[in-house]
Scaffold this motif. Structure first.
Motif, PDB file in Angstrom:
ATOM      1  N   LEU A 461       4.734   2.131  -0.915  1.00 61.52           N
ATOM      2  CA  LEU A 461       6.015   1.335  -0.230  1.00 61.52           C
ATOM      3  C   LEU A 461       5.445   0.841   1.119  1.00 61.52           C
ATOM      4  O   LEU A 461       4.779   1.599   1.882  1.00 61.52           O
ATOM      5  N   SER A 462       5.714  -0.488   1.524  1.00 61.71           N
ATOM      6  CA  SER A 462       5.146  -0.977   2.764  1.00 61.71           C
ATOM      7  C   SER A 462       6.281  -1.942   3.128  1.00 61.71           C
ATOM      8  O   SER A 462       6.910  -2.598   2.342  1.00 61.71           O
ATOM      9  N   HIS A 463       6.573  -1.909   4.402  1.00 61.72           N
ATOM     10  CA  HIS A 463       7.561  -2.742   5.102  1.00 61.72           C
ATOM     11  C   HIS A 463       7.223  -4.409   4.709  1.00 61.72           C
ATOM     12  O   HIS A 463       7.980  -5.029   4.415  1.00 61.72           O
ATOM     13  N   ARG A 464       5.921  -4.341   4.952  1.00 59.66           N
ATOM     14  CA  ARG A 464       5.490  -5.685   4.999  1.00 59.66           C
ATOM     15  C   ARG A 464       4.156  -5.944   3.688  1.00 59.66           C
ATOM     16  O   ARG A 464       3.444  -4.847   3.878  1.00 59.66           O
ATOM     17  N   ILE A 465       3.800  -6.919   3.513  1.00 61.85           N
ATOM     18  CA  ILE A 465       2.485  -7.354   2.742  1.00 61.85           C
ATOM     19  C   ILE A 465       2.156  -8.544   3.416  1.00 61.85           C
ATOM     20  O   ILE A 465       2.540  -9.570   3.522  1.00 61.85           O
ATOM     21  N   GLY A 466       0.672  -8.356   3.776  1.00 62.13           N
ATOM     22  CA  GLY A 466      -0.241  -9.654   4.390  1.00 62.13           C
ATOM     23  C   GLY A 466      -1.248  -9.779   3.523  1.00 62.13           C
ATOM     24  O   GLY A 466      -1.741  -9.227   2.386  1.00 62.13           O
ATOM     25  N   ILE A 467      -2.413 -10.509   4.216  1.00 61.54           N
ATOM     26  CA  ILE A 467      -3.483 -11.025   3.466  1.00 61.54           C
ATOM     27  C   ILE A 467      -4.677  -9.721   3.413  1.00 61.54           C
ATOM     28  O   ILE A 467      -5.347  -9.770   2.499  1.00 61.54           O
ATOM     29  N   THR A 468      -4.207  -8.486   4.227  1.00 58.37           N
ATOM     30  CA  THR A 468      -5.275  -7.329   3.964  1.00 58.37           C
ATOM     31  C   THR A 468      -4.850  -6.602   2.736  1.00 58.37           C
ATOM     32  O   THR A 468      -5.480  -5.663   2.521  1.00 58.37           O
ATOM     33  N   ALA A 469      -3.794  -6.889   2.187  1.00 53.09           N
ATOM     34  CA  ALA A 469      -3.125  -6.198   1.092  1.00 53.09           C
ATOM     35  C   ALA A 469      -4.330  -5.961  -0.029  1.00 53.09           C
ATOM     36  O   ALA A 469      -4.497  -4.845  -0.649  1.00 53.09           O
ATOM     37  N   ALA A 539       1.442  10.578   0.822  1.00 57.71           N
ATOM     38  CA  ALA A 539       1.106  10.499   2.464  1.00 57.71           C
ATOM     39  C   ALA A 539       2.333   9.638   2.853  1.00 57.71           C
ATOM     40  O   ALA A 539       2.718   8.558   2.432  1.00 57.71           O
ATOM     41  N   ILE A 540       2.757  10.046   4.043  1.00 56.85           N
ATOM     42  CA  ILE A 540       4.042   9.534   4.888  1.00 56.85           C
ATOM     43  C   ILE A 540       3.285   9.181   6.115  1.00 56.85           C
ATOM     44  O   ILE A 540       2.675  10.036   6.958  1.00 56.85           O
ATOM     45  N   SER A 541       3.746   7.834   6.322  1.00 60.71           N
ATOM     46  CA  SER A 541       2.725   7.428   7.735  1.00 60.71           C
ATOM     47  C   SER A 541       3.824   6.206   8.243  1.00 60.71           C
ATOM     48  O   SER A 541       4.785   5.750   7.871  1.00 60.71           O
ATOM     49  N   SER A 542       3.078   5.957   9.499  1.00 59.47           N
ATOM     50  CA  SER A 542       3.447   4.546  10.239  1.00 59.47           C
ATOM     51  C   SER A 542       2.635   3.489   9.672  1.00 59.47           C
ATOM     52  O   SER A 542       3.311   2.200  10.073  1.00 59.47           O
ATOM     53  N   LEU A 543       1.795   3.363   9.043  1.00 52.78           N
ATOM     54  CA  LEU A 543       0.982   2.376   8.427  1.00 52.78           C
ATOM     55  C   LEU A 543       1.571   1.449   7.466  1.00 52.78           C
ATOM     56  O   LEU A 543       1.959   1.875   6.245  1.00 52.78           O
ATOM     57  N   ASN A 544       1.703   0.240   7.492  1.00 46.27           N
ATOM     58  CA  ASN A 544       2.133  -0.608   6.262  1.00 46.27           C
ATOM     59  C   ASN A 544       0.970  -0.604   5.398  1.00 46.27           C
ATOM     60  O   ASN A 544      -0.216  -1.534   5.656  1.00 46.27           O
ATOM     61  N   TRP A 545       1.043   0.053   4.217  1.00 52.95           N
ATOM     62  CA  TRP A 545      -0.017  -0.094   3.405  1.00 52.95           C
ATOM     63  C   TRP A 545      -0.372  -1.091   2.723  1.00 52.95           C
ATOM     64  O   TRP A 545      -1.656  -1.555   2.234  1.00 52.95           O
ATOM     65  N   LEU A 546       0.294  -2.265   2.917  1.00 50.44           N
ATOM     66  CA  LEU A 546       0.062  -3.535   2.263  1.00 50.44           C
ATOM     67  C   LEU A 546      -0.114  -4.674   3.321  1.00 50.44           C
ATOM     68  O   LEU A 546      -0.073  -5.969   2.848  1.00 50.44           O
ATOM     69  N   SER A 547      -0.180  -4.239   4.671  1.00 52.51           N
ATOM     70  CA  SER A 547      -0.496  -5.320   5.626  1.00 52.51           C
ATOM     71  C   SER A 547      -1.401  -5.049   6.903  1.00 52.51           C
ATOM     72  O   SER A 547      -2.214  -6.028   7.238  1.00 52.51           O
TER      73      SER A 547
END
Length: 582
Positions: A461-469, A539-547
């Motif tokens: 799950l990610s708040h955002r998705i970007g080109i690094t996804a 894994a629970i994190s501050s990182l947006n895994w898809l951006s």
């Protein structure tokens, strides 16, 4: 093998440390005092009950008798140890009081910038860059470059290194002087390193030996025995070991309302200290949280608020303005010394709340911007209770708070000392599962671990998705789909950066044809940042895994935790499926 001299960068400094000297009571001595508080006993009986050597028991009681807490009494069974009135008055303390003295001492230290290891002032041969040529001979010379990951020194490691026997550093006189840039010179001959302390980490030793071996091989190919050369150290990927840690299923915090209740509980339960790090601060949410903080301050709790909005990421720096306004309201309420909203940015995206309690220290780690969230989005955080991990995380926050390398402000020093104290606290009783903290680029390596280990599913799950996804998460997961037939599902709330909504839709369709499900979710609003695989890894994190693109050079910009517990991932996905629209 050719003799090679290897040179690597070091930060050299000295500080006036406040040192507490004197031997402290061990847990064993405390337990033996507790044992005789229940009745007099012989050394032989106590050795048998504790499975300790009789000599250890006797030596412990000699110290306890010198303190006046135990005495020997003659009985028909022979001499027995029994507690005195003074010992009985102290045995129930969490820690026995030590007879220590405090004194200031100047100590020198050196921090090598490849692996971040710390040495006492005279353990390495150090030179100014202008002195190097006069201290190297005709042998080949190899220069190793500094690692960006160790741009900020770990004050806790400095303290540990320079402490002597029966010493603990409890403070540092603040100094404005910078650490001096110097270079250490070591010699490698026949695979042996001369000039490096034996306790140097394997990462540093391996880098030195590899550089020396490569230049020796290069010279042998060219038929030479002497020539200058330069080598750059390649990053060494190390996976920290997991720590058995206290765990309860209720430690997983899911959804916005649960986050608000958890924040209320952790602040209301604090007795001495609360520290909040929120990436952003907004006026509206600060006003909502402030009454909780002021009520805690009325009970004598000291509260620090930090924020991490990137100085370069916003022309308005809204969090800085909101922080100043929040501090002004605190000053008006008469709590200036108790609640401090720090004016500087840590430049970290981490979201953390520390607080003590009657049962020990707790930390909330995860996705929630505690001073900016409206607590209506789908969030995920974890309540960490294991002292060694809580203390480690506190030391990392000290690093984020210290500013430029070598500038140790009082607040950062305070956090470093506190973190070390927390690490020494006893672990809570009860169930334990493996956990480890995640920093920066370790998130990217965790995706590869999930790819290699997953047998049934991978999800994020990610708040955002970007080109690094694609490169960070989707392509590695696609490899697991093709090679192992796992199910891969990814959910996000919105596109970001140059990835437009239309481009995001194209990305979804492209990966769907390959077997990956990439799905936008509008309701509930996703702000959670979670990666999981199979049933037991989350894994629970501050990182947006898809951006986001976690950087080696900013290791604490993103912080999370990996928990390996039975059914934790399965239960999480069950909860998410319940709130997710069909």
């Amino acid at each position: 093998m050719t003799t090679v001299q290897v040179i690597f960068p070091v930060l050299k400094g000295s500080r006036r440390f406040i040192i507490e000297r004197g031997r402290r009571w061990s847990v064993i001595e405390h337990l033996l005092l507790d044992a005789v508080s229940r009745g007099a006993a012989s050394a032989a009986d106590l050795a048998k009950q504790s499975s300790l050597p009789r000599r250890v028991v006797v030596e412990a009681f000699i110290r306890l008798m010198r303190a006046g807490w135990v005495e020997i009494t003659a009985t028909s069974r022979g001499p027995l140890f029994q507690i005195t009135a003074a010992g009985a008055s102290l045995v129930h303390y969490e820690q026995l009081p030590s007879a220590t003295v405090r004194e200031p001492r100047w100590r020198g230290f050196a921090i090598e910038q490849l692996s971040g290891s710390v040495y006492r002032g005279r353990e390495l041969d150090l030179y100014h860059k202008n002195q190097i040529d006069s201290h190297v001979g005709e042998n080949p010379v190899v220069y190793l470059s500094a690692s960006d990951a160790h741009d900020l020194e770990d004050m806790g490691e400095v303290f540990t290194t320079i402490e002597g026997e029966d010493e603990i550093i409890i403070g540092v006189d603040r100094g404005s002087e910078k650490l001096a840039e110097r270079y250490a010179v070591v010699t490698v001959k026949d695979g042996e390193i001369d000039g490096l302390p034996g306790r140097a980490p394997e990462k540093l030793r391996n880098a030195i030996l590899k550089a020396a071996s490569e230049i020796s091989a290069r010279l042998a190919e060219n038929g030479k025995t002497s020539a200058p050369a330069t080598a750059i150290m390649e990053p060494v990927e190390e996976t920290p070991a997991a720590t058995p840690s206290a765990y309860d299923p209720t430690d997983l915090i899911i959804d916005g309302e649960d986050h608000w209740r958890s924040l209320d509980r952790i602040i209301s339960g604090a007795s001495e200290r609360v520290i909040i790090h929120s990436t952003f601060i907004s006026d509206e949410r600060a006003a909502a949280v402030l009454p909780l903080l002021l009520r805690a301050a009325e009970r004598g709790v000291t509260i620090d608020v930090l924020w991490g909005q990137d100085d370069l990421g916003s022309s308005t720096r809204s969090s800085q303005v909101a922080a100043a306004k929040m501090q002004a309201e605190i000053d008006t309420a008469g709590r200036t010394g108790s609640v401090r909203v720090h004016p500087f940015s840590t430049n970290s995206h981490a979201k953390i709340v520390f607080a003590d309690s009657q049962k020990g220290w707790n930390v909330l780690v995860g996705s929630c911007n505690w001073l900016a969230s409206d607590y209506k989005s789908f969030e995920t955080s974890f309540r960490l209770r294991e002292p060694i991990l809580v203390g480690q995380l506190m030391k990392r926050l000290a690093g984020l708070s210290q500013g430029r390398p070598g500038v140790w402000n009082n607040f950062a020093i305070d956090l470093a000392v506190l973190g070390r104290r927390i690490m020494d606290m006893p672990s809570p009783k009860g169930r334990k599962v493996p956990m480890r903290l995640l920093y920066g680029a370790e998130h990217a390596r965790l995706v590869l671990k999930a790819r290699d280990e997953a047998t049934r599913r991978i999800f994020a799950l990610s708040h955002r998705i970007g080109i690094t996804a694609e490169s960070l998460t989707l392509l590695p997961s696609l490899a697991a789909v093709k090679e192992n037939g796992v199910e891969a599902s990814f959910f996000y709330g919105r596109t970001t950066g140059p990835l437009s909504g239309e481009a995001g839709a194209d990305l979804v369709r492209t990966f769907a044809r390959s077997g990956l499900k990439v799905k936008p979710i509008q309701r509930p609003r996703i702000h959670a940042k979670v990666l999981g695989w199979d049933d037991d890894h989350l894994a629970i994190s501050s990182l947006n895994w898809l951006s986001a693109d976690p950087s080696e050079g900013k290791p604490y910009k993103e912080i999370g935790i990996l928990v390996n517990a039975p059914k934790i991932a399965d239960n999480f996905m069950g909860h998410f499926a319940h709130v997710m629209p069909p």
